[in-house]
Structure formats: C-alpha cells, structure tokens
Write an enzyme that holds these catalytic residues in place. Structure first.
Site, mmCIF file in Angstrom:
data_model
loop_
_atom_site.group_PDB
_atom_site.id
_atom_site.type_symbol
_atom_site.label_atom_id
_atom_site.label_comp_id
_atom_site.label_asym_id
_atom_site.label_seq_id
_atom_site.Cartn_x
_atom_site.Cartn_y
_atom_site.Cartn_z
ATOM 1 N NE ARG A 64 -0.934 1.775 3.770
ATOM 2 C CZ ARG A 64 -1.451 2.485 4.748
ATOM 3 N NH1 ARG A 64 -2.069 1.890 5.733
ATOM 4 N NH2 ARG A 64 -1.360 3.788 4.759
ATOM 5 C CG LEU A 65 2.254 3.575 -2.552
ATOM 6 C CD1 LEU A 65 2.345 4.254 -3.918
ATOM 7 C CD2 LEU A 65 3.601 3.625 -1.851
ATOM 8 C CG ASP A 66 0.751 6.675 3.982
ATOM 9 O OD1 ASP A 66 0.110 5.717 4.427
ATOM 10 O OD2 ASP A 66 1.808 7.095 4.501
ATOM 11 N NE ARG A 67 -6.533 11.020 1.589
ATOM 12 C CZ ARG A 67 -6.583 12.339 1.382
ATOM 13 N NH1 ARG A 67 -6.821 12.806 0.170
ATOM 14 N NH2 ARG A 67 -6.391 13.180 2.370
#
Length: 502
Positions: A203-206
């Site tokens: 995942r990547l932060d928004r």
C-alpha cells in the site's frame, strides 16, 4: 460524508465474522419455529461468498466528471449494510444511533425511517425503538458525497498475466476507505481500465505517489507476500524536504507510535514499534533538499515521521510540517503537547484553512463518536483483503462517546431537525422513488450538470471549498520496487529534479 449506516463509518470495507449459519459444513438451519405473540422473527444469516470482489454493479453506482484539475464523483445513493454487532444485542436501534453514530442527528434517522431508507432484515423500520437481536441484518440507504482528488491519470507501468503496476497520483487512496469509494485506485482501474479482482500486494498512503503493485491471482499475491515477509522486497522513495539535509548517509531507527487512527497521525515514541529508514541527499537548491529514502521496515507514515524527527520534514506535508507541532515542528521529538492537544491543534489549523479534505476527513467525521481502531491510517485504510459486497459497511470501531459535540455546537441538532422534519422535504423525497439513480450519470467527462438534490442529505445543503490541484500533491514518491524476480520503476517526479523551482 453522508450519514453512516448501522455499520460503523469511516474506513475500509469491513469483513464481518460469519454467523452460526455461515460455516462450511454447518448443519442446515432449523425450521422456522412458531413465534410467541409479539415476538419478532430474525432470519438466519445468509451464506457468504468468499473472495468476491467489486463488480459491474458497484462500478455503475455513479460516474466521474472533471473540473478545475480535479476528478469528482457525482453524488449517489449507497447502502451501508451490516449484521448486528454483539454489543448492540438487546439495545434499541435508537440507542445505537444516539450513542455510536452521532455524525448525523437523531432527526436524520427518524426522517430516514419515515422515508423507508432504514431496513431491518429487509423490512422497513417503522419504529426506532425496536430492540436488536443477534443476526439482525441492517441496511441504511444514504446519499453519498466523495471528496475530489487530482485529475492526474493513473499511468499503467506494467501489465502482464501476473501483475498490474501503476504510477499512483498523490491524493488517491488505494482502496475504498472513509469518504472515498469511487475516487480510489481500485475503482478507477476497474471502471476505466477494466482491471478487476486485483489483489493488493502493498500500500501507499493516500498523499504518497508512485509505484503501486497489484497481483492478478491469489497465487502471485501469496508468492510476493512471502518476499515482503522475508524482507526481500527493496523499496526506494524520493522526497523534497525543508532545509539543507546532511550530505552523508543518515540512518534513523526511532520507534513510531500511532497517535490517532481516525486522523492518521503518528509520532516518535519509545513505546512505538521498531523502524529503520536510510536517507541519502541527492541535491540541494539553497532552500530545500531532494532526499532518497530506503525504508527497511513498513510502518505507517514511517518516512514522513523520521524526516520530521530529523528536522527536515517534507516541504508540503499536510500533517508533519504544520505549526500545530510547535516552534520546532517535532524535531528531535520535541512536541510539548499531549496527544489530545496535538490532534486538536492539527484539526483547528486545517479547519482555519478550510482544508480538512486534504486530511481525508470532514466535520461529520470529527463529530462522529466511532474511533477507527482497525485501520492503520484513516486517509488510506488499505487492507489487502478483498471487500465483501454483502457487507459494505466501514472499518470496525470501538464504542466511544463524544460529550463535546453538543457543547461545541448546541444549535446543530436543532437546525438539522428543522430541515429534516420539513413536510416539504419529505414530500419531495416521496416523489423520488428511484433511490438508486442520480441524473446525468452517462458519460465520464464533461460538465457536472445538475445532479438531483436529496431532501434528507445535509451535505447537499452545504457549499465546500474545493482544494486546488497543488494542495493535493505531497512531495513523497515511491520511485522503485525490486523483488527477487522483478524490478519496477517510475519516472522521477518534476519536483525532484535538481533544477526545479517552487
């Protein structure tokens, strides 16, 4: 955000625990017994389909339009659905709404019940005093508004039989979470590129842009997951930070603790989890530095928190480079505020700038009493589990109270009650029989048109300032991901070039 359903609000699509009739090989449900006078029948829970992902019906809920450099979602009707939580059993529906779901006033839920939008075991709820039982199935139809994100397209870097690798723009969450559903990477890939049933690998932060990988099969996902667990996956990020970063390599191993899951804030703390990040300066222009970051662990906001601790926060970080942290902006762990004081100061700073959407939260989220405990970051609650369309509520939440709400805004309930109890509003609602449709939903681009206004939706009565495209970019980018059998890179962002100027 539109009113939360009976399921908790503000997070990832939730995976409920199966009920007694859900297990494989379970005995068939007993025949319907004779009910005592006045006793309410609760049907057995439906059998769940494992591994079901988002499909055509989900993607068709609404459409996009583009305006002022932003991707926007037309407001749409949406069902929050969930089975009765164990802690709700024996409590009235009115009590559950009044104690756990205070993002909307009770007047809203009363009006929603009169309009037939609240259903219990698929029967309209006529009395909010109904006492909940185990296995009760609740459905709440709401008019949903999503925050805008950047109009920058998702670039597909690689697609083959095993993986899809994209260059994710800043401001886009990976998965549906909180107020975001269609304005997410998963939904845009499904709707615009026909890429469905993807498995999240990482995942990547928004607010972080860059290389994002998805597996096309469970087998590929499992194989790469094993590399992640064995720390065989190398990650390289670039960022632009405040000041002159040291020329020599800097290693930061400060432990990180989550301060708030709802707002998505962390800090260095001895009680936190072990973290390690290696930094190397790439360039310095006299005011800011471009820095290469090699995270050796994968904690929430790890790079951002370590840079803040070192005294070189990311130039435009909407959390860790704010006045709320004090004169030192968190350098060396100097905060001089309690966690509660820090969160309040951060929220107030964004509220004064009308930029709460940049945090991925709204006034309604702040008023809501449910504090999300199962998601690592409310701005991007990206679990890798596939969502279950049967239960499209939000992240699980703990019981919590919000005693400050009424004192903070004593008139809010009265105003909402006046709006929602209006006979004109309810009459207008009764004329709108097709809850699942909004006007002007054909076409992915063009003018906004005139979506219908929902008479029960407080969001429809509000005017919000749109963020500028510049506000939706943070100077942190995932540049490269390398595993045992692959290596994926994106282009260096413009702001990371040595000759770039603000």
């Amino acid at each position: 955000m539109a009113a939360p359903g009976p399921g908790p609000s503000g997070g990832e699509e939730e995976e409920e625990q199966p009920g007694p009739g859900d297990r494989e090989g379970a005995a068939p449900a007993p025949k319907k017994r004779r009910l005592a006078a006045g006793e309410r029948y609760v049907p057995p829970p439906r059998k769940r389909s494992s591994g079901v992902s988002f499909g055509a019906a989900h993607f068709a809920e609404t459409s996009y339009y583009f305006e002022g450099g932003l991707r926007k979602v037309r407001p749409y009707y949406f069902d929050f659905r969930t089975y009765c939580k164990g802690r709700w059993v024996g409590r009235s529906l009115l009590h559950v709404f009044s104690t756990e779901f205070r993002a909307q006033p009770l007047a809203y839920y009363r009006a929603a019940a009169r309009a037939g939008r609240l259903r219990l075991n698929e029967e309209p709820v006529s009395d909010l005093d109904v006492v909940l039982k185990n296995n009760d199935f609740l459905r709440n139809t709401v008019h949903r508004h999503e925050p805008p994100v950047t109009a920058q397209p998702i670039q597909i870097l690689v697609e083959d039989d095993e993986v899809v690798v994209v260059d994710k723009p800043s401001s886009l969450p990976v998965h549906p979470c909180g107020r975001f559903r269609h304005n997410t990477v998963i939904f845009i890939l499904g709707k615009e590129h026909d890429l469905k049933e993807l498995h999240t690998i990482h995942r990547l932060d928004r607010m972080t842009s860059g290389v994002l990988m998805f597996a096309k099969t469970a087998e590929v996902s499992k194989r790469i997951d094993e590399q992640v667990r064995e720390r065989q996956l190398e990650k390289e990020y670039v960022c632009r930070v405040v000041g002159e970063f040291p020329e020599h390599e800097v290693v930061c191993e400060e432990p990180i603790l989550v301060v708030s899951y709802k707002v998505g804030v962390c800090r260095v703390d001895p009680k936190g989890k072990f973290c390690k990040t290696i930094f190397q300066r790439l360039s310095y222009n006299g005011r800011t530095s471009v820095v290469k970051c090699l995270p050796r662990t994968g904690r929430t906001h790890q790079i951002r928190v370590h840079l803040q601790y070192l005294g070189h926060p990311i130039v435009n970080d909407p959390i860790y480079n704010m006045d709320a942290w004090g004169p030192h902006r968190g350098k060396g762990g100097q905060i001089d505020k309690t966690d509660e004081e820090l969160l309040k100061a951060l929220v107030e700073e964004h509220r004064s700038k009308q930029s709460l959407d940049v945090l991925g939260i709204s006034e309604e989220d702040l008023n809501s009493s449910a504090e999300n405990k199962d998601c690592g970051d409310s701005s991007d609650c990206a679990k890798s589990a596939q969502a279950d369309p049967v239960n499209e509520s939000s992240c699980p939440a703990k019981d919590a109270k919000d005693p400050e709400r009424d004192a903070k805004d004593p008139e809010s309930n009265d105003i909402a009650a006046c709006l929602l109890n209006s006979d004109t509003n309810l009459e207008t609602l009764e004329k709108n029989k097709e809850l699942g449709s909004c006007e002007n939903q054909d076409g992915q681009t063009g003018e906004k048109g005139s979506e219908e206004k929902d008479p029960l939706c407080l969001e429809c009565k509000m005017t919000r300032r749109d963020p500028s495209p510049k506000e939706l970019v943070m100077y942190l980018h995932a540049l490269r991901y390398k595993g045992a059998e692959f290596e994926y890179c994106s282009k260096m962002p413009e702001w990371a070039m040595e000759d770039w100027e603000e």
